[in-house]
Design an enzyme around this catalytic site. Sequence first.
Site, PDB file in Angstrom:
ATOM      1  N   HIS A   1       0.670  -1.279   0.032  1.00 44.18           N
ATOM      2  CA  HIS A   1      -0.050  -0.114   0.039  1.00 44.18           C
ATOM      3  C   HIS A   1       0.627   1.520  -0.193  1.00 44.18           C
ATOM      4  O   HIS A   1       0.677   2.173  -0.770  1.00 44.18           O
ATOM      5  CB  HIS A   1      -0.733   0.048   1.211  1.00 44.18           C
ATOM      6  CG  HIS A   1      -1.781   1.391   1.431  1.00 44.18           C
ATOM      7  ND1 HIS A   1      -3.385   1.001   1.184  1.00 44.18           N
ATOM      8  CD2 HIS A   1      -1.609   2.363   1.703  1.00 44.18           C
ATOM      9  CE1 HIS A   1      -3.702   2.316   1.554  1.00 44.18           C
ATOM     10  NE2 HIS A   1      -2.703   3.056   1.691  1.00 44.18           N
ATOM     11  N   GLU A   2       2.049   1.304   0.843  1.00 41.00           N
ATOM     12  CA  GLU A   2       2.546   2.646   1.116  1.00 41.00           C
ATOM     13  C   GLU A   2       3.501   2.611  -0.172  1.00 41.00           C
ATOM     14  O   GLU A   2       3.746   3.904  -0.538  1.00 41.00           O
ATOM     15  CB  GLU A   2       3.684   2.262   2.289  1.00 41.00           C
ATOM     16  CG  GLU A   2       2.960   2.277   3.587  1.00 41.00           C
ATOM     17  CD  GLU A   2       1.749   3.369   3.655  1.00 41.00           C
ATOM     18  OE1 GLU A   2       2.051   4.540   3.461  1.00 41.00           O
ATOM     19  OE2 GLU A   2       0.586   3.117   4.255  1.00 41.00           O
TER      20      GLU A   2
ATOM     21  N   HIS B   1       1.662   4.295  -3.224  1.00 37.97           N
ATOM     22  CA  HIS B   1       1.578   6.004  -2.776  1.00 37.97           C
ATOM     23  C   HIS B   1       2.644   6.565  -3.631  1.00 37.97           C
ATOM     24  O   HIS B   1       2.718   7.739  -3.967  1.00 37.97           O
ATOM     25  CB  HIS B   1       1.615   6.055  -1.446  1.00 37.97           C
ATOM     26  CG  HIS B   1       0.371   5.996  -0.793  1.00 37.97           C
ATOM     27  ND1 HIS B   1      -0.682   6.855  -1.291  1.00 37.97           N
ATOM     28  CD2 HIS B   1      -0.129   5.612   0.397  1.00 37.97           C
ATOM     29  CE1 HIS B   1      -1.971   6.621  -0.526  1.00 37.97           C
ATOM     30  NE2 HIS B   1      -1.509   5.655   0.627  1.00 37.97           N
TER      31      HIS B   1
END
Length: 903
Positions: A322-323, A326
């Site tokens: 997820h990170e 980003h």
Amino acid sequence: MSITADASGREILPATVVPEHYTLELTPDLESFTFDGIVHADVKIVHATSTIVVNAYELDIKAARVQLTRIKTEATLPASSITYDDKLQQATLHFDQELPADAQARVTIEFQGIHNDKMAGFYRSSYADPDGTKKFMVVTQFEATDARRCLPCWDEPALKATFDVILNVQKDLSALSNMNIVSEDAHPTLASHKTVKFARTPVMSTYLLALAVGDFEYIQAKTAPNCPALPNQVTVRIYTTRGLSNQGKFALGCAVRILEYFSAVFGEPYPLPKMDMMAVPDFSAGAMENWGLVTYRTAAILFDDKKSTALAKERVAGIVSHELAHQWFGNLVTMQWWNELWLNEGFATFVGTLAIARHLFPEWDSFVAFVGNDMARALTLDAMRSSHPIEVPVKSPAEISQIFDAISYSKGASVIRMLSSWLTEDVFLAGVRKYIQRLKYRNAATTDLWAALSEASGMDVGEFMTLWTQKVGYPVITAERQGNAVTVKQARFLSTGDATADEDETVWWCPLAPYVGGEPTNSASVVLKQKEGTFALPAKPTAVPVDFYKLNLDQANFYRVQYAAADLARLGEAVEHGLVPTADRVGLVSDVFALAAAGYSSTVDALALLSHFKGEQEYIVLEAIAAKLSQVKTVWAMEPEPVADQLAALQRSIFAPTAHAMGWEYPDGESHLDGLKRQLAIGQAGMAGDKELVAQAKARFARFIQGDTHAIHPNLRGAVYAIVLRHSSVSPAAKGGEPHSAELEAVKAIWENESTPMDQRLAALGALGHVQDSTLLAGLLEYAMDESKVRPQDVMYPLRSVAANARAGGRALAWKFVQQRWDELYARYQQSLSLLAHCVAIAGDFASAEFAETEVEGFFAGKDTKAVDRALMQTLEKIRAQAAWLERDRAPVQAWLAENVQN
């Protein structure tokens, strides 16, 4: 007078001055917990002005000046005065002469700040070294609006700039920032310090700036030297405090593979030379995607391959993915304003899952798990009147913080998944590549995404997707078959089942994706675009023993389905025959129980449906069943004892056979999902009182606390702690003393042992609330507030487990605790609003409308709840919906249990 709001009421800075570049120099002091700073901001004067307004909060500005550049005199003007607006978190620099329009200038501000202990801004975090020495590090957390706690700046996502960072730190400490170090020299005047300079960042938003100073160690790896999608090798490091870096190996391996995968899938190489990821002992969220320096809670990045759990492994892989998503969605392309946060969080949630499902661990069935986790969370929250659209107007920092929720993350990801399924994944990703190429290093709006996807697909994507992002809620589709025709109707679904005509005006675009007799149909031809419609079913394949249909194949679309009774019965038969795919079984369980809770159908129908799942072998389906039974048990928790006993017996009947068949030992080569199924089955059946499993848990626990680490597999330890505490007696209080539980003290000791991996420690902390004594439960709540025992970020683990222990008095105790300690909780968490919202939500397990009105509304009346108003509205709505559910179905459920469940 400065303008501090636009036409929509957003609290933004005047558009008179815009930043282009910052040179930031900071000198942190890890003893006084203050820092000195100077920032030189190169800006453009857009409109003539004699004032410059910046965001600044909890900073003491010592001096300010502006120098007009690119003119012959390059005059320097000192600020004649500096005024502050703490409410708007702004400082205004006043000058005695007007700065001309279209001029270039350098604004220099000298200031001092504090390294607070609130997990916001440039804050301090404490920890113990392996030898027990207490130490501190300082680290940043700026999203959404806390860069202004570290430097005076233009703290809005659209006001991107480049950054040169200089940190003056003690010689024995490490300094990190977004970019790589370009020089490290002795400080010119501080003999004990060194000056660390970092390379210039790409143009980026202030909330992505990151700094860290402390005594760190690291492990590293590099991306492949011959990776076509990522031609420049990237150095990836995991930073930790001393003694923990080896627990970063799993995350490190994931990160290297993910950076290579995303660079290929998005058609844009990761642009920075390095990717640092850091474990931070005190951290309010799960992680933060700072460009090139991602920060994590320790439990979100560290994994011990001998002692940690399979669930911890999933969590680390998912959060890292997820990170790193980003780095493209949020960092390279950033939303224009916080109302479009979903472009960051929804995308990162979806493509983070994509990386796990398609590249890292396809055997985990991550998109099936998505249905039971992210999609389920989104459907639950969005069924409330107090929900909000994906694109939601937000004006102030308090409002911005409250939309980091299941709508921005999970509903955002769910509608992206729906669109990807409709367009096909290849077409969808082609559109994403257009979006990234067109808007990299810039800011984007939702319409930009729709435009890129429309070009890739040849469809007007905005025409059918705008409703999904701009309107609150979603539909329930009622379906009834007559012959080979199915009549479908859509209406807004509410958790209270009582949408008014005004609330039911939206007509959603709904791909029906029918699945007939075990085979998908041509779903592109079956879309519901009106309130009502009819479509024809093809003939059932002759080899299929059940003539059934199911809508929403793979649960790809964001709605619920209510089937006519006969259709639901045939669908149940199809489940027994193994004809319904895994994700569809998860969705069926979710829908049937949600419909019952909202009053569209009966809880008896939902419980009866479970009889078709008695042979269920898929972990993710069993997890969904466990979640729904838990919901029923929560609402029925205070009903007479026979009901509670019968619900426990029902739980045993579903999970005990699997638990006994699988046993306690993990064979070599067992699949990831089978390992999780073993843990779930033993935990569910043991907590429900299966005598053999309880006895085994107690025996193994006794051996474990005596030092036999092989007595309980790491995956089972949290379940065993909970089972033992739930089913162990408590020694009565001696005269003048308190009750005692040796088991409770043993589990506390596991939590307090800092050499144990954090995921295992948290399993112990979360189990404490299962002890069956109200005095001990009250003591646990006090224990949780002792910062020498429990970090503020971790208080929710014992608080939630105590609140869940309703029959031992925990629910009432937890709510009373929140009331009595509200001022302290507010002061502690007002800078970490998600944690404060959890405190409000503790009341949400009650099922009494009178309680909602007299206790919750009464308590918060007259208090400043702006920071948690969404959480408060959602908690009140949840209580009232549960009260209506219990009142409506109390008698039918009691009768059904008495007739169908044997203790």
